[in-house]
Design a protein around this motif. Structure first.
Motif, PDB file in Angstrom:
ATOM      1  N   LEU A  37      -0.267  -6.913  -7.619  1.00  9.48           N
ATOM      2  CA  LEU A  37       0.384  -6.800  -8.922  1.00  9.48           C
ATOM      3  C   LEU A  37       1.687  -7.591  -8.908  1.00  9.48           C
ATOM      4  O   LEU A  37       2.383  -7.643  -7.894  1.00  9.48           O
ATOM      5  CB  LEU A  37       0.675  -5.309  -9.179  1.00  9.48           C
ATOM      6  N   ARG A  38       2.007  -8.186 -10.030  1.00  9.04           N
ATOM      7  CA  ARG A  38       3.299  -8.839 -10.262  1.00  9.04           C
ATOM      8  C   ARG A  38       4.445  -7.931  -9.816  1.00  9.04           C
ATOM      9  O   ARG A  38       4.492  -6.758 -10.214  1.00  9.04           O
ATOM     10  CB  ARG A  38       3.355  -9.087 -11.772  1.00  9.04           C
ATOM     11  N   GLU A  39       5.350  -8.445  -9.002  1.00 11.42           N
ATOM     12  CA  GLU A  39       6.384  -7.580  -8.425  1.00 11.42           C
ATOM     13  C   GLU A  39       7.249  -6.893  -9.480  1.00 11.42           C
ATOM     14  O   GLU A  39       7.660  -5.745  -9.297  1.00 11.42           O
ATOM     15  CB  GLU A  39       7.269  -8.361  -7.442  1.00 11.42           C
ATOM     16  N   SER A  40       7.490  -7.576 -10.600  1.00  9.98           N
ATOM     17  CA  SER A  40       8.346  -6.970 -11.633  1.00  9.98           C
ATOM     18  C   SER A  40       7.690  -5.741 -12.272  1.00  9.98           C
ATOM     19  O   SER A  40       8.366  -4.960 -12.937  1.00  9.98           O
ATOM     20  CB  SER A  40       8.693  -7.994 -12.708  1.00  9.98           C
ATOM     21  N   MET A  41       6.386  -5.561 -12.081  1.00  5.04           N
ATOM     22  CA  MET A  41       5.708  -4.383 -12.624  1.00  5.04           C
ATOM     23  C   MET A  41       5.515  -3.298 -11.566  1.00  5.04           C
ATOM     24  O   MET A  41       5.047  -2.198 -11.873  1.00  5.04           O
ATOM     25  CB  MET A  41       4.362  -4.788 -13.209  1.00  5.04           C
ATOM     26  N   LEU A  42       5.880  -3.590 -10.347  1.00  4.87           N
ATOM     27  CA  LEU A  42       5.657  -2.659  -9.243  1.00  4.87           C
ATOM     28  C   LEU A  42       6.533  -1.406  -9.348  1.00  4.87           C
ATOM     29  O   LEU A  42       6.048  -0.294  -9.064  1.00  4.87           O
ATOM     30  CB  LEU A  42       5.889  -3.409  -7.924  1.00  4.87           C
ATOM     31  N   PRO A  43       7.793  -1.532  -9.767  1.00  2.00           N
ATOM     32  CA  PRO A  43       8.580  -0.302  -9.933  1.00  2.00           C
ATOM     33  C   PRO A  43       7.902   0.689 -10.887  1.00  2.00           C
ATOM     34  O   PRO A  43       7.858   1.881 -10.597  1.00  2.00           O
ATOM     35  CB  PRO A  43       9.913  -0.819 -10.518  1.00  2.00           C
TER      36      PRO A  43
ATOM     37  N   GLN B 174       2.068  -6.395 -21.011  1.00  2.00           N
ATOM     38  CA  GLN B 174       2.383  -5.857 -19.679  1.00  2.00           C
ATOM     39  C   GLN B 174       2.555  -4.344 -19.680  1.00  2.00           C
ATOM     40  O   GLN B 174       3.376  -3.799 -18.940  1.00  2.00           O
ATOM     41  CB  GLN B 174       3.627  -6.532 -19.104  1.00  2.00           C
TER      42      GLN B 174
ATOM     43  N   GLU C 283       4.763   8.802  -9.254  1.00  2.00           N
ATOM     44  CA  GLU C 283       5.687   9.922  -9.034  1.00  2.00           C
ATOM     45  C   GLU C 283       5.656  10.914 -10.192  1.00  2.00           C
ATOM     46  O   GLU C 283       5.758  12.125  -9.982  1.00  2.00           O
ATOM     47  CB  GLU C 283       7.098   9.387  -8.792  1.00  2.00           C
TER      48      GLU C 283
ATOM     49  N   TYR D 144       5.076   2.548  -9.159  1.00  2.00           N
ATOM     50  CA  TYR D 144       5.568   3.675  -8.355  1.00  2.00           C
ATOM     51  C   TYR D 144       5.960   4.859  -9.247  1.00  2.00           C
ATOM     52  O   TYR D 144       5.613   6.004  -8.972  1.00  2.00           O
ATOM     53  CB  TYR D 144       6.785   3.259  -7.512  1.00  2.00           C
ATOM     54  N   GLU D 145       6.685   4.537 -10.317  1.00  2.25           N
ATOM     55  CA  GLU D 145       7.145   5.621 -11.204  1.00  2.25           C
ATOM     56  C   GLU D 145       5.973   6.406 -11.796  1.00  2.25           C
ATOM     57  O   GLU D 145       6.031   7.627 -11.892  1.00  2.25           O
ATOM     58  CB  GLU D 145       7.987   5.047 -12.349  1.00  2.25           C
TER      59      GLU D 145
END
Lengths: 334, 334, 334
Positions: free
Chosen positions: C235-241, C277, C248, C244-245
């Motif tokens: 996945l595109r790194e900018s969508m990785l946070p 996105q 959680e 994770y969220e």
């Protein structure tokens, strides 16, 4: 010795790969991230330090604070989006790569000129909409992440879409490019000014929404080309020599057109391969691309040349490490 | 002891994988490559020697020079394309594999017979164009790399395309095969005559231009099936027992139909899986296939059975190494 | 110490990965397999013991015999299909995971409620066929492996297909869900109750027949969604946070809605990403999914956090090992 240096990048794109690679090569690492993403980057133990900012326009202030440290900045595909081309050029911190390449990468006319003079096949571009042979794809200058591309297959649609496109691209210039019918393949290169050798690190194709879902849908949907991921590929071995040659031609021509240092470090040729096994290069990215994120532990290509896991991010750090050892940092920093 | 042997192959297809694997198992390596590709093969440190030729028809001359060395030739998917079937059979150098299999692999009637007698489901073939149930795919005998395939979905197109196809295939014979609507999966096997065990090494799907781009294009384009790469896949575990059984059936039947040695070493079943989870085998390749190039450091399947990186190329070298140690080279060479 | 324990699972789905991972962490392993698949599981040296049965309804009898051994059962995606939800709940052997989650996972209303209350975006669901905005996908409750899905793009087809669908789904209830036009991405998580940390282990997309072949076929075919394999993605790194969220949020909400233990261990959010996105979660799987089978030696994500190969199967065994060492098995078994 490289323990004294800190590898720094902006928190996005391929930062994790870059900083993991730097850590594995023995460097200290630092990420400059938006405050809201600090908690995300804290998850990764290979990141030694995080500097937060509210928006990337605060970067020059951060820069001042970092000047007394042994910093080397690794740019990636989001640097221009976040700091602007001028922001990149004005950066005073040691920067891995040749900033002069930016002018050639981000001006579509200069980029096309560079590729063509290097002997690379590129799609036709149309200045006059009456000359157009269909299909074509309309792209804005500086479009990032595949946003704002339009595929058009007839004159009526072209005439209709150009105004709405011009609006969507917010006054930016656009090009009308021949749409090559073939499969995409992105080739990730690394050129070392120290060894003067070109390596192919890995290959991928982009995963684009919604266009990569169209084949799963039995009714008509307008394609979008927003990149949200990547998937791995290998290339037929009989085409691999040409893949290397294309990379070498581009590097060589950059030294003539840009300056003597030319293009070095990681770069990517974004190709479309047609049924006659011809490569069309639709774009060059003169830095690390996100497709390399697939290969944290190496790819089928890096596995051929390294007896250890070698991502592109780690390869950058390795280059810096060798340059430090050989006292040649001037060859790779700008 | 295997230091005395040289593993040799032709420079194309999966040569890099084969020679890297041989090197990793302690063999000397030699590639026979077109002169124009010598510089390409020089890039790879695991290749100890390169012999150049202007065209592959010069191979018999090269062969004479190699006779005094401890050579073992590893054939791959381009051997028949480059040397012809007769060229392969006439080779006097020790050859990994059973050359008698060539007759069954490259005659579509014999191949179909072999698969069907082994209890494998294959697509229907039509002798008379009036019997055809659509869709069908027309393939020339000996078509390589997916070139010269035509997908046809109605009688009118069939009647129209047969003559142009017969022309394109330059007088070669062709078959009209039921087109199975399902997803492709290529299963890479290795059968060891030493352990008498079948292994699944890896799986892939081919990356074909332009057919693998059609789903990204919202207008009609005629499909082509030229293979330019490969991408990795795993199979649903509940279908894996059948994948093993198919491989074993094919090996077993080869010993009855071909000769007592039968099929051994690497081979591939090229399957299409339909929504009822049925495998249709559209082709068998009785040697290493290019899809294995994805797995230089092993695949999810080889990782289950080996505690070290095991490509198919390396697996071949391992087999030879064990045969040398056990003084059983006669079981694996022809 | 973990030598005294046996890791057990049913022979299907991701059993190989689970048992290989358990073996690598030092456990004894046992697979309960259909008699006809004993020969298949015998191929794998990391399986210490195989218990055969004629059909999975014999499981309770097997269970009695296993009670005196130090057994820990790892459920996977086929447990409910093979044993039924009641069969899972009645199991008296120590079971990795929280059985209370089953009620929320397999009731589509409760699952939707859980996701929405967690702040996850989900597709709309339509109770009344007159309210439907097209396209929609009809899914039966408890449909497994993608079987029995129908994509419908207009009212006429909906009215026609509902009865035939109701028949095909054999009286089971069904839902009419908004069909999100975008690309699929399956995110494999692991939540540890011991460290209280969420990890992203890997990502994939499913390989579905025949829908993943439609893009290769230039004529109309009705799509089927039967899962037969998986392919890797990043996945595109900018969508990785956000990835994770989402994980959680789902874990946190499960502790409020289900019970204090909540969801833990491996789970998967099955997402569709649209051109803006945005993630739409179409399903949660509260256990190990088959897409993790791609990553026997780790993925680009586990490679960021582990300096050793870490599959999801191995991660489960690692969690059990640590729980044994810290005398906290009660936290992870049900």
């Amino acid at each position: 010795m490289n323990k004294q240096y800190r590898i720094v990048t902006l928190g996005s794109h391929s930062a994790l790969q870059i900083l993991k690679g730097a850590h594995d090569e023995g460097f200290k690492t630092l990420v400059i991230a938006l405050n809201k993403q600090i908690s995300f980057y804290k998850r990764f133990p290979f990141i030694d330090e995080i500097v937060g900012l509210n928006a990337f326009f605060e970067f020059p202030e951060i820069e001042k604070k970092l000047l007394d440290k042994n910093i080397i900045v690794i740019p990636h595909g989001s640097f221009v989006a976040y700091l602007g081309m001028e922001g990149n050029k004005k950066m005073t911190l040691p920067y891995f790569g040749n900033k002069k390449v930016l002018d050639f990468e981000f001006d579509r006319v200069k980029q096309g000129d560079w590729l063509k003079k290097a002997g690379i096949t590129t799609p036709k571009e149309y200045k006059n909409i009456n000359d157009v042979e269909f299909p074509v794809i309309i792209k804005s200058f500086g479009a990032a992440g595949g946003k704002g591309y339009f595929l058009v297959n007839n004159h009526k649609d072209l005439v209709e879409k150009i105004p709405s496109f011009a609006k969507a691209s917010e006054g930016k210039k656009y090009i009308i490019q021949q749409y090559i019918v073939g499969v995409p393949l992105y080739i990730h290169y690394f050129y070392s000014p120290l060894t003067k050798a070109l390596e192919i690190m890995s290959m991928d194709r982009r995963y684009e929404t919604n266009v990569d879902a169209l084949g799963r849908i039995p009714f008509d949907v307008d394609p979008n080309y927003v990149v949200v991921g990547n998937s791995p590929l290998v290339l037929r071995e009989s085409m691999l020599p040409e893949a290397y040659e294309m990379g070498e031609k581009v590097v060589k021509k950059s030294r003539e057109l840009i300056n003597s240092q030319g293009l070095f470090g990681p770069f990517c040729l974004e190709t479309i391969i047609t049924p006659d096994q011809k490569f069309y290069v639709i774009e060059i990215s003169a830095r690390i691309v996100a497709g390399t994120n697939l290969f944290i532990q190496g790819s089928p290509y890096s596995d051929l040349t390294y007896n250890e896991p070698m991502s592109t991010g780690r390869r950058i750090a390795r280059e810096i490490k060798i340059a430090i050892e050989e006292n040649k940092l001037n060859l790779i920093l700008d």
